[in-house]
Write an enzyme that holds these catalytic residues in place. Structure first.
Site, PDB file in Angstrom:
ATOM      1  N   GLY A 157       0.808  -1.145  -0.003  1.00  0.00           N
ATOM      2  CA  GLY A 157       0.071  -0.156   0.012  1.00  0.00           C
ATOM      3  C   GLY A 157       0.872   1.132   0.012  1.00  0.00           C
ATOM      4  N   SER A 158       0.269   2.418   0.424  1.00  0.00           N
ATOM      5  CA  SER A 158       1.110   3.686   0.619  1.00  0.00           C
ATOM      6  C   SER A 158       2.308   3.602   1.733  1.00  0.00           C
ATOM      7  CB  SER A 158       0.112   4.810   1.027  1.00  0.00           C
ATOM      8  OG  SER A 158      -0.376   4.532   2.088  1.00  0.00           O
ATOM      9  N   GLU A 163       5.710  -3.386   0.731  1.00  0.00           N
ATOM     10  CA  GLU A 163       5.695  -2.916  -0.469  1.00  0.00           C
ATOM     11  C   GLU A 163       4.996  -1.727  -0.692  1.00  0.00           C
ATOM     12  OE1 GLU A 163       7.859  -3.663  -2.646  1.00  0.00           O
ATOM     13  OE2 GLU A 163       8.615  -5.288  -1.773  1.00  0.00           O
ATOM     14  N   CYS A 194       1.819   0.710  -8.733  1.00  0.00           N
ATOM     15  CA  CYS A 194       2.915   1.195  -8.086  1.00  0.00           C
ATOM     16  C   CYS A 194       4.215   1.276  -9.144  1.00  0.00           C
ATOM     17  CB  CYS A 194       3.405   0.093  -6.843  1.00  0.00           C
ATOM     18  SG  CYS A 194       3.501  -1.352  -7.275  1.00  0.00           S
TER      19      CYS A 194
HETATM   20  P1  NAD Z   1      -3.395   2.722   1.404  1.00  0.00           P
HETATM   21  O1  NAD Z   1      -1.790   2.487   2.243  1.00  0.00           O
HETATM   22  O2  NAD Z   1      -4.142   3.330   1.736  1.00  0.00           O
HETATM   23  O3  NAD Z   1      -4.190   1.136   2.009  1.00  0.00           O
HETATM   24  C1  NAD Z   1      -3.453  -0.339   2.033  1.00  0.00           C
HETATM   25  C2  NAD Z   1      -4.092  -0.957   2.822  1.00  0.00           C
HETATM   26  O4  NAD Z   1      -3.678  -0.559   4.077  1.00  0.00           O
HETATM   27  C3  NAD Z   1      -5.527  -1.041   2.957  1.00  0.00           C
HETATM   28  O5  NAD Z   1      -5.929  -2.478   3.157  1.00  0.00           O
HETATM   29  C4  NAD Z   1      -5.876  -0.292   3.992  1.00  0.00           C
HETATM   30  O6  NAD Z   1      -6.983  -0.417   4.529  1.00  0.00           O
HETATM   31  C5  NAD Z   1      -4.863  -0.637   5.051  1.00  0.00           C
HETATM   32  N1  NAD Z   1      -4.496   0.398   6.189  1.00  0.00           N
HETATM   33  C6  NAD Z   1      -4.902   1.773   6.123  1.00  0.00           C
HETATM   34  N2  NAD Z   1      -4.393   2.390   7.268  1.00  0.00           N
HETATM   35  C7  NAD Z   1      -3.910   1.359   8.007  1.00  0.00           C
HETATM   36  C8  NAD Z   1      -3.138   1.279   9.548  1.00  0.00           C
HETATM   37  N3  NAD Z   1      -3.009   2.367  10.144  1.00  0.00           N
HETATM   38  N4  NAD Z   1      -2.971   0.182   9.896  1.00  0.00           N
HETATM   39  C9  NAD Z   1      -2.886  -1.061   9.185  1.00  0.00           C
HETATM   40  N5  NAD Z   1      -3.487  -1.066   7.847  1.00  0.00           N
HETATM   41  C10 NAD Z   1      -3.970   0.202   7.294  1.00  0.00           C
HETATM   42  O7  NAD Z   1      -2.900   2.004   0.061  1.00  0.00           O
HETATM   43  P2  NAD Z   1      -4.053   2.146  -1.204  1.00  0.00           P
HETATM   44  O8  NAD Z   1      -4.826   3.297  -1.463  1.00  0.00           O
HETATM   45  O9  NAD Z   1      -5.146   1.043  -0.775  1.00  0.00           O
HETATM   46  O10 NAD Z   1      -3.129   1.571  -2.448  1.00  0.00           O
HETATM   47  C11 NAD Z   1      -2.280   2.439  -3.269  1.00  0.00           C
HETATM   48  C12 NAD Z   1      -0.900   2.421  -2.624  1.00  0.00           C
HETATM   49  O11 NAD Z   1      -0.481   1.187  -2.680  1.00  0.00           O
HETATM   50  C13 NAD Z   1      -0.048   3.292  -3.649  1.00  0.00           C
HETATM   51  O12 NAD Z   1       0.843   4.263  -2.906  1.00  0.00           O
HETATM   52  C14 NAD Z   1       0.664   2.234  -4.455  1.00  0.00           C
HETATM   53  O13 NAD Z   1       1.886   2.701  -5.031  1.00  0.00           O
HETATM   54  C15 NAD Z   1       0.775   1.301  -3.516  1.00  0.00           C
HETATM   55  N6  NAD Z   1       0.926  -0.203  -4.125  1.00  0.00           N
HETATM   56  C16 NAD Z   1       2.360  -0.549  -4.016  1.00  0.00           C
HETATM   57  C17 NAD Z   1       2.701  -1.702  -4.720  1.00  0.00           C
HETATM   58  C18 NAD Z   1       4.040  -2.374  -4.442  1.00  0.00           C
HETATM   59  O14 NAD Z   1       4.069  -3.626  -4.513  1.00  0.00           O
HETATM   60  N7  NAD Z   1       5.106  -1.587  -4.250  1.00  0.00           N
HETATM   61  C19 NAD Z   1       1.621  -2.400  -5.379  1.00  0.00           C
HETATM   62  C20 NAD Z   1       0.407  -1.953  -5.433  1.00  0.00           C
HETATM   63  C21 NAD Z   1      -0.026  -0.771  -4.936  1.00  0.00           C
END
Ligand code: NAD
Length: 460
Positions: free
Chosen positions: A210-211, A232, A266
């Site tokens: 995620g982010s 990641e 990503c």
């Molecule tokens: P996000 O970080 O908002 O959410 C990711 C996950 O984390 C979700 O399931 C969310 O509910 C959970 N989450 C949120 N706050 C949390 C907390 N405090 N504790 C634990 N879990 C929590 O990301 P998103 O908007 O779902 O996805 C987009 C991001 O993901 C972009 O930054 C993208 O670059 C990244 N991404 C990276 C890869 C990689 O392999 N490097 C692949 C796909 C997406």
């Protein structure tokens, strides 16, 4: 998204009036309970043996293939993934389960001589217990699967906490997997930050995608508990084009990497570094290639760039080019649906946000470089380090001249997007923390080493 009433709502990004799902968030305690149930189920899963695990993972792969068309349509409707790409993701998801179905038969250690005296030394890798998996919405089947399949193959149970925006996809994946797996071994728990945070507080190993801001908090909390964790995170990836490149081919690859799935990967390209005399022909070819990208309804198999995931994401992409020299794009079509046109800008001043922060939309900056060394410095000048694509006919330049790149993956004469699931995946700096995902690296991550000393009875 989860809103203030703790409801999980998922909309169709192409038609926000189409609500797929609205359910109460289960709350943090549900994560703890899910981990406890998984912990009860895990020893039976491990002791059931390699053949049972292999058969079950193979059955998940077959069931995903069977449900392929329906799963692809669900990804189109819930996360706005263009149909052709959604079909490819589902096919890849089945391949991931099939690949890891062989893993239970792989060796789990080695035999060594003792340093002195009779006996044997053995190493053996054992599962951690319960894997907590936290995933984003943009690859709603592939990312949960490339975490769950190796974790399960190694004998762990898993609890998946998907992104709220992809809850329906995760539920469907769980239904399919649960039919092939013993009860309690695979749980998908809907929710947002509270459920994700509680999962980190209870699991035995955590894998996050995620982010960067959330990933770093997850790594901090897991590390404080002393459990293995990998994250990641975001990217701000460059494509480097050398003067000897096939400019038409490079432009086609780069346009697809900027605008495919509206830049919501990503691994998307968001900076295009043109070296020397590549600049003028590339500018022209890339603008043409971006204008040719089919934008529109993700349910149309010809569409390459569909809607952004939500209104906030569309506004962020729509604001990113303000005040900059727009070469092509720079428009936000009227709804319904959260669309932004594929956009290329140039003359972006150093320090501009576009050169430091991930937009996660279909926009890229064109940057001139004097030579290869300058291109490397520009590419490395961002906080992220996920992937770089290099476009050249000169393999010496690609392999040696660009050796100073600080990204975890380098793709030569290919788009920055697209990964093979059987090799390690990951980056550097703000893009990744901890061990790599995918391939054999994932099997290592979901297990811990143990060393046995075997001495013959009666030996002194
Ligand atoms: P996000 O970080 O908002 O959410 C990711 C996950 O984390 C979700 O399931 C969310 O509910 C959970 N989450 C949120 N706050 C949390 C907390 N405090 N504790 C634990 N879990 C929590 O990301 P998103 O908007 O779902 O996805 C987009 C991001 O993901 C972009 O930054 C993208 O670059 C990244 N991404 C990276 C890869 C990689 O392999 N490097 C692949 C796909 C997406």
């Amino acid at each position: 998204m989860t809103d203030t009433l703790s409801l999980i709502t998922s909309h169709n990004p192409a038609d926000p009036s189409d609500v797929l799902l609205q359910i109460p968030a289960p709350g943090a305690f549900a994560s703890i309970e899910a981990v406890e149930r998984a912990r009860d189920a895990q020893p039976g899963w491990l002791l059931g043996g390699a053949a049972a695990r292999s058969t079950a993972l193979g059955a998940v792969a077959a069931a995903i293939d069977t449900a392929g068309a329906e799963l692809a349509e669900l990804a189109v409707r819930e996360v706005g993934k263009p149909l052709t790409e959604a079909r490819a993701e589902v096919a890849r998801t089945a391949a991931i389960w099939r690949y890891y179905a062989q893993a239970p038969y792989e060796p789990v250690g080695a035999v060594h001589e003792t340093a002195a005296g009779p006996g044997l030394l053995l190493t053996r890798r054992r599962p951690h217990g319960v894997a907590g998996l936290i995933t984003p919405w943009n690859f709603p089947f592939a990312i949960p699967s490339w975490k769950a399949a190796p974790a399960l193959a190694a004998g762990n149970a898993v609890v998946l906490k998907p992104a709220p925006e992809a809850t329906a996809c995760a539920r469907r994946l769980a239904e399919i997997a649960q039919r092939a797996l013993p009860e309690g071994v695979f749980t998908a728990l809907p929710g947002g930050a509270p459920e994700g945070g509680a999962l980190v507080s209870a699991a035995d190993v955590v894998s996050f995608t995620g982010s960067t801001v959330v990933g770093r908090a997850v790594v901090r909390d897991a590390t404080a508990r002393g459990i293995p964790v990998q994250a990641e995170m975001g990217g701000l990836n460059a494509a480097i084009v050398l003067p000897d490149a096939d400019i038409e081919q490079a432009a086609a690859h780069i346009a697809a990497a900027i605008a495919g799935y509206a830049g919501q990967k990503c691994t998307a390209t968001s900076r295009v570094v043109a070296v020397g005399s590549a600049l003028d022909p590339l500018r022209e070819a890339l603008c043409e290639a971006l204008r040719a990208i089919p934008v529109g309804d993700p349910a149309d198999p010809a569409t390459v760039s569909g809607p952004l995931i939500d209104e906030r994401a569309r506004d962020r992409a729509g604001d990113a080019w303000h005040g900059l020299d727009v070469l092509t794009g720079g428009t936000v079509p009227d709804g319904p649906g959260w669309y932004a046109a594929p956009t290329l800008v140039e003359n972006v001043p150093a320090g501009h946000g576009l050169l430091h922060e991930e937009v996660f939309g279909p926009i890229a900056a064109l940057l001139p470089a004097d030579d290869v060394a300058h291109a490397v410095r520009l590419t490395n000048s961002v906080p992220y380090g996920l992937v770089t694509s290099v476009h050249t006919a000169d393999l010496d330049a690609a392999l040696c001249g660009l050796d100073g790149l600080d990204t975890g993956m380098i793709r030569i004469n290919a788009p920055s997007t697209g990964v093979d699931f059987h090799l390690p995946f990951g980056g550097a700096k703000a893009s990744s923390l901890g061990p790599r995902e995918q391939g054999r690296a994932a099997l290592e991550f979901y297990t811990a080493g143990r060393t046995y000393t075997l001495s013959p009875t009666g030996a002194t």
